[in-house]
Design an enzyme around this catalytic site. Structure first.
Site, short mmCIF file in Angstrom:
data_model
loop_
_atom_site.label_atom_id
_atom_site.label_comp_id
_atom_site.label_asym_id
_atom_site.label_seq_id
_atom_site.Cartn_x
_atom_site.Cartn_y
_atom_site.Cartn_z
N SER A 555 10.92 -31.24 -80.92
CA SER A 555 10.39 -31.02 -82.32
C SER A 555 11.23 -31.03 -83.32
O SER A 555 12.21 -30.37 -83.25
CB SER A 555 9.25 -29.58 -82.21
OG SER A 555 8.83 -29.62 -83.61
N TYR A 568 6.68 -20.72 -81.26
CA TYR A 568 6.89 -22.18 -80.78
C TYR A 568 8.05 -22.70 -81.17
O TYR A 568 9.00 -23.40 -80.24
CB TYR A 568 5.89 -23.02 -81.76
CG TYR A 568 5.89 -24.36 -81.78
CD1 TYR A 568 5.21 -24.97 -80.64
CD2 TYR A 568 6.41 -25.24 -82.79
CE1 TYR A 568 5.02 -26.52 -80.46
CE2 TYR A 568 6.26 -26.43 -82.50
CZ TYR A 568 5.50 -27.38 -81.48
OH TYR A 568 5.45 -28.63 -81.33
#
Length: 678
Positions: A555, A568
């Protein structure tokens, strides 16, 4: 409008081809003769409709028929140069075509055109081939059928065989067909119904005779210690051996695999005569063209350790390649095609089952089906007499036939990921689903792994049948579940070459709101899950010795620090560093490890739909429905990032263009300057 004779032929062919007792996949051919009006002269013209080269009877349609003018086809008899030059006649069929002619005529066209019957069937039934390959097949044919079916000694398919069968029918007007030595059956009739009935009578009569007269143990007595392992145990052993076996079958060129532990295979391998019979090889041309002339057979009982079995398989692979080279050298002549590869296409493991291989899953599966046919043939022949296939010189003439080589050269160029097996986690939605679809479109076999088995299977079904994709359930945070999913992959397709670590989730919470459970959940799925999947699949790739690719869907957040994202972002940073660590460690095995850093992929995303989208929208002060547009406007390119964009990046990393790239992260975020790699 389809000619009535052709329509009846298609219907008959579909019925015959739908039942495996009658013929094998893409095996045999059927024909019909009839009349149409010649559009040039306006006069009636006699035509022959015959299944074209490479078609399958069970799925035959009108486009799969070759259409020839019967008068021109039969006139070829007058220019036939003799058996030494009979291959030239295949090209001559092109000058007999009616109109555009339909499919390409097969080598068996002469048989159908020259035999004086309106309808002709040539089939490869196990029962018929059992008689055809029995040592005293001619005597058995007489005993079983009297004078209704005539024995034809082995002759390679071609124009001369067509002449021979035409002469036999003329000389035996009472006959309804023949047994072709070493090969199969041919039947005929004045109507389509009569030809079909005659074909079925020949097949069923042979099967009934074998059932009534066969010895009790056609494969010999049970071989002590070679019985089948319990189902769960043998499938676990198959999964443990599969990567090594696939590597052996792929030494010359990569192959896709198929595994079966059917009762037919297990019974054969548990019997004392299986080594002798396997060494004799298959006989019917359709069989050995798909399976090679003989299989590789592990000569250890299933009680041997996995380690000992693997070591012995490697030894046997060397011997197999040497034996095949000898076969080629003994039989090749000056104009023979080059050797096509020395690896086995069938590998038999007593107590476990059969591994079969091909250029794609369908080819691998069908090769296994053909070897089951061969086992059934051996059972019938040994039960009545003894199995006596055609000799190796004749097998070589067909395997390395110039016509067969020309057919292979006409095959379409394989897609970039052909023969590669991909495992994609979290593949039932979003990025994972788009990636699985892209890899399948580029030729890969795909295992769709997801927490939901139902959704995984639905996504796999959208890509096609089980020859293209299968769905499996996996909780990537559970090591046993990961291993079970990897085992399912290797049993489905032979191994694993390409892994996409995509499974993920996110809880958008601030540091003070993030609980220990939140932290553990996200790290278990992404950091730990990626580690477990990489570990299990890397072992398969190392055992295969074929290299491979592992891609992490990380990501932008592995680099960029944003608010309400601690668990996250930290898990994604862990994934990103795993890429670098594994690239350094696995490179010696030819395994590339790379990553993709997406951002703002809202469309189709399971993560965004599960609450992450609402939280992110609240953080940025926009409506959730506008979140994708919001992300686009904050990028340099002002473009919304879609799942397909990530899938394209994965393909580039694993495709033929970046073979020398490992340890790389590709940003697919439409340009986020704060996340530029430094």
């Amino acid at each position: 409008m389809t000619n009535p004779a052709a329509a009846a032929l298609i219907a008959r062919s579909n019925r015959l081809g739908a039942d495996p007792k009658n013929t094998n996949y893409a095996g045999g051919n059927t024909s019909a003769k009839g009349t149409e009006t010649d559009p040039v002269t306006g006069e009636p013209v006699e035509l022959l409709w015959v299944k074209g080269s490479g078609g399958d009877l069970g799925t035959l349609t009108e486009s799969g028929l070759a259409v020839l003018r019967l008068d021109r086809m039969r006139s070829l008899v007058d220019v036939y140069p003799g058996v030494e030059r009979e291959d030239e006649m295949v090209a001559a069929f092109d000058y007999c075509l009616h109109g555009k002619g339909g499919a390409a005529p097969s080598i068996d066209t002469a048989m159908h055109g020259l035999v004086d019957a309106a309808h002709v069937d040539h089939l490869h039934p196990d029962s018929g081939i059992a008689i055809a390959t029995a040592a005293d097949g001619e005597a058995l044919t007489k005993e079983i059928y009297g004078d209704k079916v005539v024995w034809v000694p082995w002759r390679r398919p071609g124009f001369q065989l067509g002449l021979d069968i035409a002469a036999i029918k003329e000389q035996n007007p009472q006959s309804i067909g023949c047994i072709l030595g070493g090969h199969g059956i041919t039947a005929w009739g004045d109507t389509s119904e009569e030809a079909e009935a005659n074909s079925l009578w020949i097949i069923d009569t042979a099967a009934a005779y074998i059932a009534e007269h066969s010895k009790a143990e056609p494969f010999g007595a049970a071989l002590d210690g070679y019985g089948a392992l319990p189902a769960a145990e043998r499938r676990a052993r198959a999964a443990a051996l599969a990567p090594t076996i696939r590597g052996i079958a792929s030494a010359d060129r990569p192959m896709v695999g198929h595994f079966t532990d059917s009762d037919v295979v297990l019974e054969f391998l548990a019997s004392s005569e299986h080594p002798r019979l396997a060494a004799l090889g298959t006989s019917c041309p359709d069989h050995f063209l798909r399976t090679k002339v003989k299989p590789l057979v592990l000569d250890l009982p299933p009680t041997a350790s996995v380690e000992d079995s693997i070591a012995r398989l490697h030894e046997l692979a060397v011997a197999y390649r040497e034996d095949y080279q000898g076969y080629y050298d003994r039989n090749a002549v000056a104009d023979s095609p080059a050797i096509r590869g020395k690896d086995p296409l069938i590998v038999l493991v007593p107590g476990v089952g059969m591994f079969s291989f091909g250029k794609d899953k369908q080819t691998a599966r069908v090769a296994g089906e053909f070897y089951v046919n061969a086992i059934n043939v051996m059972r019938g022949a040994e039960g009545l007499s003894s199995y006596a296939p055609i000799d190796e010189a004749e097998k070589f003439r067909i395997e390395y036939w110039a016509l067969e080589e020309a057919k292979l050269q006409r095959m379409p160029k394989p897609k970039p990921l052909a023969t590669r097996v991909a495992l994609v986690t979290g593949a039932a939605s979003g990025i994972g689903k788009a990636t699985a679809a892209k890899l399948a479109a580029e030729g890969a076999c795909v295992v769709i792994a997801d927490l939901s088995l139902e959704k995984a299977q639905e996504a796999a079904a959208e890509l096609g049948g089980s020859d293209v994709a299968v769905g499996v359930q996996v909780d990537v945070s559970d090591e046993a579940a990961v291993q079970a999913a990897v085992d399912a992959a290797v049993l489905a397709f032979g191994g694993v070459d390409l892994v996409v670590n995509n499974a993920g989730l996110s809880l958008s919470r601030s540091l003070l709101e993030t609980t220990e459970k939140d932290w553990d959940l996200q790290h278990d799925v992404m950091a730990k899950g990626s580690f477990l999947v990489a570990k299990a699949t890397a072992k398969v790739m190392i055992d295969q010795q074929l290299g491979g690719d592992i891609v992490y869907i990380s990501s932008k957040n592995s680099i960029f620090a944003g608010p309400n994202n601690v668990a996250y972002g930290a898990a994604k940073a862990d994934q990103a560093h795993q890429v670098r660590l594994l690239a350094a460690e696995l490179g010696e095995h030819g395994i590339k490890v790379n990553g993709v850093n997406p951002d703002g992929v809202v469309a189709g995303s399971g993560i965004f739909a599960s609450g992450w989208g609402a939280n992110r929208a609240a953080v940025y002060g926009v409506e959730e429905k506008d979140l994708g547009k919001f992300y686009a406007q904050r990028t340099i390119l002002k473009r919304e990032v879609l799942p397909e964009n990530i899938a394209n990046a994965v393909f580039v990393l694993c495709g033929p263009e970046l073979t020398h790239t490992t340890g790389l992260h590709i940003p697919v975020d439409a340009g986020v300057a704060a996340a530029f790699l430094r």
